[in-house]
Scaffold this motif. Sequence first.
Motif, PDB file in Angstrom:
ATOM      1  N   VAL A  30       0.908  -1.136   0.016  1.00 54.52           N
ATOM      2  CA  VAL A  30       0.043   0.084  -0.260  1.00 54.52           C
ATOM      3  C   VAL A  30       1.021   1.305   0.103  1.00 54.52           C
ATOM      4  CG1 VAL A  30      -1.812   1.321   1.422  1.00 54.52           C
ATOM      5  CG2 VAL A  30      -1.777  -1.138   1.234  1.00 54.52           C
ATOM      6  N   GLU A  31       0.539   2.500  -0.749  1.00 58.96           N
ATOM      7  CA  GLU A  31       1.116   3.472  -0.681  1.00 58.96           C
ATOM      8  C   GLU A  31       0.212   4.728  -0.230  1.00 58.96           C
ATOM      9  OE1 GLU A  31       2.809   6.389  -3.922  1.00 58.96           O
ATOM     10  OE2 GLU A  31       3.781   4.484  -4.098  1.00 58.96           O
ATOM     11  N   LEU A  32       0.915   5.572   0.697  1.00 59.21           N
ATOM     12  CA  LEU A  32       0.081   6.707   1.370  1.00 59.21           C
ATOM     13  C   LEU A  32       1.038   7.729   0.867  1.00 59.21           C
ATOM     14  CD1 LEU A  32      -2.136   8.069   3.010  1.00 59.21           C
ATOM     15  CD2 LEU A  32      -0.574   7.659   4.873  1.00 59.21           C
ATOM     16  N   SER A  33       0.278   8.856   0.035  1.00 59.94           N
ATOM     17  CA  SER A  33       1.122   9.950  -0.309  1.00 59.94           C
ATOM     18  C   SER A  33       0.302  11.264   0.114  1.00 59.94           C
ATOM     19  CB  SER A  33       1.009  10.232  -1.907  1.00 59.94           C
ATOM     20  OG  SER A  33       1.901   9.115  -2.536  1.00 59.94           O
ATOM     21  N   CYS A  34       1.070  12.248   0.638  1.00 54.60           N
ATOM     22  CA  CYS A  34       0.572  13.412   1.169  1.00 54.60           C
ATOM     23  C   CYS A  34       1.247  14.648   0.543  1.00 54.60           C
ATOM     24  CB  CYS A  34       0.613  13.337   2.553  1.00 54.60           C
ATOM     25  SG  CYS A  34      -0.623  12.358   3.556  1.00 54.60           S
ATOM     26  N   ALA A  35       0.728  15.510   0.046  1.00 54.36           N
ATOM     27  CA  ALA A  35       1.278  16.833  -0.416  1.00 54.36           C
ATOM     28  C   ALA A  35       1.119  17.956   0.485  1.00 54.36           C
ATOM     29  CB  ALA A  35       0.751  17.128  -1.872  1.00 54.36           C
ATOM     30  N   PHE A  36       1.873  18.769   0.653  1.00 52.00           N
ATOM     31  CA  PHE A  36       1.771  19.771   1.665  1.00 52.00           C
ATOM     32  C   PHE A  36       2.161  21.332   0.796  1.00 52.00           C
ATOM     33  CE2 PHE A  36       3.005  16.204   4.200  1.00 52.00           C
ATOM     34  CZ  PHE A  36       1.804  16.063   5.236  1.00 52.00           C
ATOM     35  N   ASP A  37       1.478  22.235   1.037  1.00 48.02           N
ATOM     36  CA  ASP A  37       1.824  23.479   0.382  1.00 48.02           C
ATOM     37  C   ASP A  37       1.709  24.651   1.460  1.00 48.02           C
ATOM     38  OD1 ASP A  37       2.376  25.522  -1.372  1.00 48.02           O
ATOM     39  OD2 ASP A  37       0.316  25.704  -2.107  1.00 48.02           O
ATOM     40  N   GLN A  38       2.907  24.997   2.218  1.00 46.55           N
ATOM     41  CA  GLN A  38       3.124  25.940   2.841  1.00 46.55           C
ATOM     42  C   GLN A  38       2.394  25.611   4.299  1.00 46.55           C
ATOM     43  OE1 GLN A  38       2.669  29.658   1.265  1.00 46.55           O
ATOM     44  NE2 GLN A  38       3.940  29.549  -0.313  1.00 46.55           N
ATOM     45  N   MET A  39       2.561  24.435   4.669  1.00 47.68           N
ATOM     46  CA  MET A  39       1.448  24.100   5.884  1.00 47.68           C
ATOM     47  C   MET A  39       2.574  24.443   7.229  1.00 47.68           C
ATOM     48  SD  MET A  39      -0.007  20.405   6.800  1.00 47.68           S
ATOM     49  CE  MET A  39      -0.324  19.845   8.584  1.00 47.68           C
ATOM     50  N   GLU A  40       1.823  24.834   8.277  1.00 44.18           N
ATOM     51  CA  GLU A  40       2.727  24.912   9.398  1.00 44.18           C
ATOM     52  C   GLU A  40       2.043  24.492  10.583  1.00 44.18           C
ATOM     53  OE1 GLU A  40       3.422  28.833  10.546  1.00 44.18           O
ATOM     54  OE2 GLU A  40       4.398  29.517   8.387  1.00 44.18           O
ATOM     55  N   LEU A  41       2.818  23.558  11.397  1.00 43.67           N
ATOM     56  CA  LEU A  41       2.168  22.821  12.857  1.00 43.67           C
ATOM     57  C   LEU A  41       2.928  23.293  13.683  1.00 43.67           C
ATOM     58  CD1 LEU A  41       2.744  19.193  11.492  1.00 43.67           C
ATOM     59  CD2 LEU A  41       0.688  20.290  11.638  1.00 43.67           C
ATOM     60  N   GLN A  42       2.149  23.674  14.667  1.00 40.32           N
ATOM     61  CA  GLN A  42       2.596  24.109  16.081  1.00 40.32           C
ATOM     62  C   GLN A  42       2.775  23.056  16.895  1.00 40.32           C
ATOM     63  OE1 GLN A  42       3.467  27.497  16.866  1.00 40.32           O
ATOM     64  NE2 GLN A  42       2.988  27.837  14.556  1.00 40.32           N
ATOM     65  N   VAL A  43       4.109  22.617  17.286  1.00 45.20           N
ATOM     66  CA  VAL A  43       4.299  21.342  18.018  1.00 45.20           C
ATOM     67  C   VAL A  43       4.841  21.540  19.433  1.00 45.20           C
ATOM     68  CG1 VAL A  43       5.690  19.160  18.178  1.00 45.20           C
ATOM     69  CG2 VAL A  43       4.977  20.376  16.069  1.00 45.20           C
ATOM     70  N   PRO A  44       3.982  21.307  20.409  1.00 46.37           N
ATOM     71  CA  PRO A  44       4.279  21.510  21.902  1.00 46.37           C
ATOM     72  C   PRO A  44       5.683  20.691  22.543  1.00 46.37           C
ATOM     73  CG  PRO A  44       2.511  20.171  21.852  1.00 46.37           C
ATOM     74  CD  PRO A  44       2.658  20.525  20.395  1.00 46.37           C
ATOM     75  N   ASN A  45       6.116  21.083  23.235  1.00 49.37           N
ATOM     76  CA  ASN A  45       7.249  20.338  23.875  1.00 49.37           C
ATOM     77  C   ASN A  45       6.964  19.725  25.088  1.00 49.37           C
ATOM     78  OD1 ASN A  45       9.883  19.869  25.297  1.00 49.37           O
ATOM     79  ND2 ASN A  45      10.778  21.805  24.728  1.00 49.37           N
ATOM     80  N   PRO A  46       6.884  18.379  24.990  1.00 48.25           N
ATOM     81  CA  PRO A  46       6.390  17.609  26.152  1.00 48.25           C
ATOM     82  C   PRO A  46       7.079  17.619  27.298  1.00 48.25           C
ATOM     83  CG  PRO A  46       7.198  16.080  24.342  1.00 48.25           C
ATOM     84  CD  PRO A  46       7.240  17.564  23.710  1.00 48.25           C
ATOM     85  N   GLN A  47       8.496  17.817  27.099  1.00 49.55           N
ATOM     86  CA  GLN A  47       9.674  17.979  28.218  1.00 49.55           C
ATOM     87  C   GLN A  47       9.429  19.264  29.098  1.00 49.55           C
ATOM     88  OE1 GLN A  47      10.518  16.788  25.222  1.00 49.55           O
ATOM     89  NE2 GLN A  47      10.519  14.731  25.657  1.00 49.55           N
ATOM     90  N   ASN A  48       8.942  20.200  28.325  1.00 51.93           N
ATOM     91  CA  ASN A  48       8.800  21.855  29.215  1.00 51.93           C
ATOM     92  C   ASN A  48       7.475  22.338  28.513  1.00 51.93           C
ATOM     93  OD1 ASN A  48       8.853  24.095  30.170  1.00 51.93           O
ATOM     94  ND2 ASN A  48      10.996  24.736  29.264  1.00 51.93           N
ATOM     95  N   PRO A  49       6.311  21.921  29.170  1.00 53.89           N
ATOM     96  CA  PRO A  49       4.821  22.347  28.637  1.00 53.89           C
ATOM     97  C   PRO A  49       4.985  23.938  28.690  1.00 53.89           C
ATOM     98  CG  PRO A  49       4.659  20.680  30.063  1.00 53.89           C
ATOM     99  CD  PRO A  49       6.140  20.990  30.373  1.00 53.89           C
ATOM    100  N   ASN A  50       5.639  24.478  29.402  1.00 55.19           N
ATOM    101  CA  ASN A  50       5.646  26.115  29.594  1.00 55.19           C
ATOM    102  C   ASN A  50       6.442  26.684  28.545  1.00 55.19           C
ATOM    103  OD1 ASN A  50       4.085  25.910  32.026  1.00 55.19           O
ATOM    104  ND2 ASN A  50       5.814  25.825  33.111  1.00 55.19           N
ATOM    105  N   ALA A  51       7.246  25.857  27.610  1.00 57.49           N
ATOM    106  CA  ALA A  51       7.980  26.240  26.478  1.00 57.49           C
ATOM    107  C   ALA A  51       7.192  26.821  25.382  1.00 57.49           C
ATOM    108  CB  ALA A  51       8.978  25.564  26.344  1.00 57.49           C
ATOM    109  N   PRO A  52       7.427  27.842  24.576  1.00 59.68           N
ATOM    110  CA  PRO A  52       6.575  28.188  23.318  1.00 59.68           C
ATOM    111  C   PRO A  52       6.669  26.875  22.670  1.00 59.68           C
ATOM    112  CG  PRO A  52       8.454  29.400  23.305  1.00 59.68           C
ATOM    113  CD  PRO A  52       8.527  28.476  24.717  1.00 59.68           C
ATOM    114  N   ALA A  53       5.838  26.627  21.801  1.00 59.18           N
ATOM    115  CA  ALA A  53       5.412  25.603  20.573  1.00 59.18           C
ATOM    116  C   ALA A  53       6.636  25.756  19.557  1.00 59.18           C
ATOM    117  CB  ALA A  53       4.138  25.456  20.221  1.00 59.18           C
ATOM    118  N   ALA A  54       7.200  24.781  18.972  1.00 58.81           N
ATOM    119  CA  ALA A  54       8.142  24.564  17.843  1.00 58.81           C
ATOM    120  C   ALA A  54       6.972  24.790  16.427  1.00 58.81           C
ATOM    121  CB  ALA A  54       8.992  23.600  17.663  1.00 58.81           C
TER     122      ALA A  54
END
Length: 79
Positions: free
Chosen positions: A24-48
């Motif tokens: 099976v093949e899964l293909s995803c295309a992204f065009d200028q998508m941004e994700l805000q990723v939290p820091n599980p080691q430091n919940p008070n830090a800003p998201a990457a």
Amino acid sequence: MADSSSSNWADMAASLLGKLSGGVELSCAFDQMELQVPNPQNPNAPAATWKLNGSLRIRTRGDQPAAPQLPPSPAEAGA
């Protein structure tokens, strides 16, 4: 802010990959998508901020037959 249904990426990825078998093949295309990723080691830090621009392809191979295909979503079916 993440909700509990989408907070565990590892479980979600494992579930998805568990359904992809037998060539099976899964293909995803992204065009200028941004994700805000939290820091599980430091919940008070800003998201990457992860920026995605391009494609991601996941292929599987093996002896297991492919999982049954789901019917197309309403967007894919043109509804």
